[in-house]
Scaffold this active site. Structure first.
Site, PDB file in Angstrom:
ATOM      1  N   LYS A   1      17.185  11.789 -12.254  1.00  0.00           N
ATOM      2  CA  LYS A   1      17.013  13.001 -11.513  1.00  0.00           C
ATOM      3  C   LYS A   1      17.151  12.905  -9.748  1.00  0.00           C
ATOM      4  O   LYS A   1      18.226  13.259  -9.611  1.00  0.00           O
ATOM      5  CB  LYS A   1      15.966  13.812 -10.727  1.00  0.00           C
ATOM      6  CG  LYS A   1      14.649  12.587 -10.369  1.00  0.00           C
ATOM      7  CD  LYS A   1      13.227  13.486 -10.142  1.00  0.00           C
ATOM      8  CE  LYS A   1      12.032  12.134  -9.601  1.00  0.00           C
ATOM      9  NZ  LYS A   1      10.883  12.439  -9.852  1.00  0.00           N
TER      10      LYS A   1
ATOM     11  N   ARG B   1      -0.928  15.678  -7.057  1.00  0.00           N
ATOM     12  CA  ARG B   1       0.820  16.446  -7.422  1.00  0.00           C
ATOM     13  C   ARG B   1       0.317  17.345  -9.018  1.00  0.00           C
ATOM     14  O   ARG B   1      -0.719  17.805  -8.798  1.00  0.00           O
ATOM     15  CB  ARG B   1       1.668  16.022  -7.599  1.00  0.00           C
ATOM     16  CG  ARG B   1       3.095  16.251  -7.310  1.00  0.00           C
ATOM     17  CD  ARG B   1       4.301  15.419  -7.140  1.00  0.00           C
ATOM     18  NE  ARG B   1       5.190  15.727  -8.612  1.00  0.00           N
ATOM     19  CZ  ARG B   1       5.718  14.580  -8.613  1.00  0.00           C
ATOM     20  NH1 ARG B   1       6.145  13.913  -7.777  1.00  0.00           N
ATOM     21  NH2 ARG B   1       5.839  14.304  -9.395  1.00  0.00           N
TER      22      ARG B   1
HETATM   23  C1  LIG Z   1      10.396  11.687 -10.667  1.00  0.00           C
HETATM   24  C2  LIG Z   1       8.900  11.628 -11.869  1.00  0.00           C
HETATM   25  C3  LIG Z   1       9.410  10.771 -12.850  1.00  0.00           C
HETATM   26  C4  LIG Z   1      10.267   9.093 -12.673  1.00  0.00           C
HETATM   27  O1  LIG Z   1       9.243   8.429 -11.328  1.00  0.00           O
HETATM   28  P1  LIG Z   1      10.181   6.597 -11.030  1.00  0.00           P
HETATM   29  O2  LIG Z   1       9.339   6.366  -9.399  1.00  0.00           O
HETATM   30  O3  LIG Z   1      11.401   6.754 -10.248  1.00  0.00           O
HETATM   31  O4  LIG Z   1      10.021   5.962 -11.759  1.00  0.00           O
HETATM   32  C5  LIG Z   1       8.379  10.175 -13.484  1.00  0.00           C
HETATM   33  N1  LIG Z   1       7.873  10.935 -13.883  1.00  0.00           N
HETATM   34  C6  LIG Z   1       7.534  12.229 -13.237  1.00  0.00           C
HETATM   35  C7  LIG Z   1       7.093  13.923 -13.513  1.00  0.00           C
HETATM   36  C8  LIG Z   1       8.614  12.214 -12.405  1.00  0.00           C
HETATM   37  O5  LIG Z   1       8.733  13.646 -11.132  1.00  0.00           O
END
Ligand SMILES: *Cc1c(COP(=O)(O)O)cnc(C)c1O
Length: 350
Positions: free
Chosen positions: A34, A128
């Site tokens: 993302k 969250r």
């Molecule tokens: C963005 C996200 C991740 C990845 O997070 P990083 O800190 O970039 O490894 C993993 N799980 C969810 C649900 C996310 O939204």
């Protein structure tokens, strides 16, 4: 210029090292795309490095990668009811927390004659996404009758919103929940996804990973860091991305604005330190391009401030000529915004 240079071999290397490290205790990785707008070439570098799945929070990014024929199983990290039909069509696995959304997914899965795989996210304190632990049994009972959905696992997400660390206690709790749900409902949960790039410290210190057999990793692969203390992970390269922008003005000026002070372009009343006359430069890069606070120049220059399209720097002893490029390292927030900006060219090296 401005452009972002992306070293695909570095991303592949980081993914490889992390897959080997976590693989030692049976943990597979989802490469999270993302922060790079689902850029297919970056996802493919992660896959060459050994990740099993590509995960993204945006359906549109997954659609972009599918269109580019990126060879992966796709996981949607954020599921919206209004996108249910496309989720079923374009995504292999989605993370979920709401009955209404699951009903819709089931409806469309049935319409398109599919079985859609889901991972249920559990609330473990970061506040969250997540189903509260004391509601999860009833929740599962309600969705087991949805014939076109298959619950393949549980997950939790920490250190994102509330800054809560994924520690031994949280991971054990998630493992125990996996076991309890399997027993109670006679289910086989093949995935217990314990978190993200913040899980590194826990992993290094734990003696027992328990049922945790998956992590969803973005920042560690892309920027080489864990995210609890933002320390570099041994053997990883933190320089896969470099932002380069152009000097458009270079002059000796006073360090204090002169005239009557009112608001700046963003409604703030700025304050400045008087450092006398000094060498300043303007870089053609602004808040519209990238989060400026997460940029660090690769030499001893100081960012003094920025507006939409201009960055003002104290160029110290460097004689920055108009037209030259200045290099910046990026943190996660800057990477996310820079990759999203249509003004910044993406240049792939090796
Ligand atoms: C963005 C996200 C991740 C990845 O997070 P990083 O800190 O970039 O490894 C993993 N799980 C969810 C649900 C996310 O939204």
């Amino acid at each position: 210029m401005p452009r972002i240079e992306i070293a695909l071999s570095t991303i592949q290397h980081n993914a490889r090292v992390l897959c080997e490290l976590y693989g030692k205790q049976g943990i597979s990785l989802m490469g999270v795309s993302k922060a790079v707008l689902g850029e297919p070439l970056i996802a493919e570098a992660m896959i060459r490095g050994g990740v099993k799945f590509i995960a993204d929070s945006r359906l549109e990014n997954i659609q972009r990668m599918k269109k580019a024929r990126t060879p992966a199983q796709f996981v949607l990290l954020r599921t919206a009811l209004s996108q249910a039909e496309s989720v079923v069509k374009d995504v292999d696995i989605s993370l979920n927390t709401e009955i209404e959304t699951l009903n819709k997914l089931n409806y469309y899965a049935s319409l398109h004659n599919k079985i859609h795989q889901i991972i249920l996210m559990v609330e473990m304190g970061d506040l969250r996404e997540g189903i509260p632990v004391d509601e999860i049994f009833l929740f599962i009972k309600k969705i087991l009758c949805l014939a076109h959905l298959k619950i393949i696992g549980l997950g939790c997400n920490l250190a994102c919103y509330g800054g809560i660390k994924p520690d031994e206690q949280k991971m054990q709790q998630l493992s125990a929940l996996t076991n309890a749900i399997e027993q109670k409902f006679d289910l086989n949960l093949s995935i217990t996804s314990g978190g993200n790039s913040a899980n590194y410290e826990w992993y290094k210190s734990t003696k027992q990973v328990g049922r945790i057999n998956n992590l969803r990793i973005g920042e560690s692969i892309l920027l080489g860091r864990e995210t609890v203390n933002r320390q570099a992970i041994p053997q990883l390269d933190t320089n896969a991305f470099k932002l380069i922008a152009e000097v458009i003005e270079s002059k000796v000026k006073p360090s204090l604005p002169f005239g009557e002070i009112g608001q700046d372009a963003f409604g703030n009343i700025p304050r400045f330190k008087d450092r006398g006359m000094h060498q300043r430069a303007i870089i053609a890069l602004g808040k519209q391009d990238a989060l400026i606070s997460g940029l660090s120049p690769d030499r001893d220059l100081e960012i003094l401030g920025s507006s939409s399209d201009h960055m003002v720097i104290d160029s110290k002893n460097f004689d920055l000529k108009v037209g030259v490029g200045v290099n910046f390292n990026l943190d996660y927030g800057s990477l996310l915004t820079a990759m999203t900006s249509p003004f910044i060219k993406k240049q792939f090296i090796n």
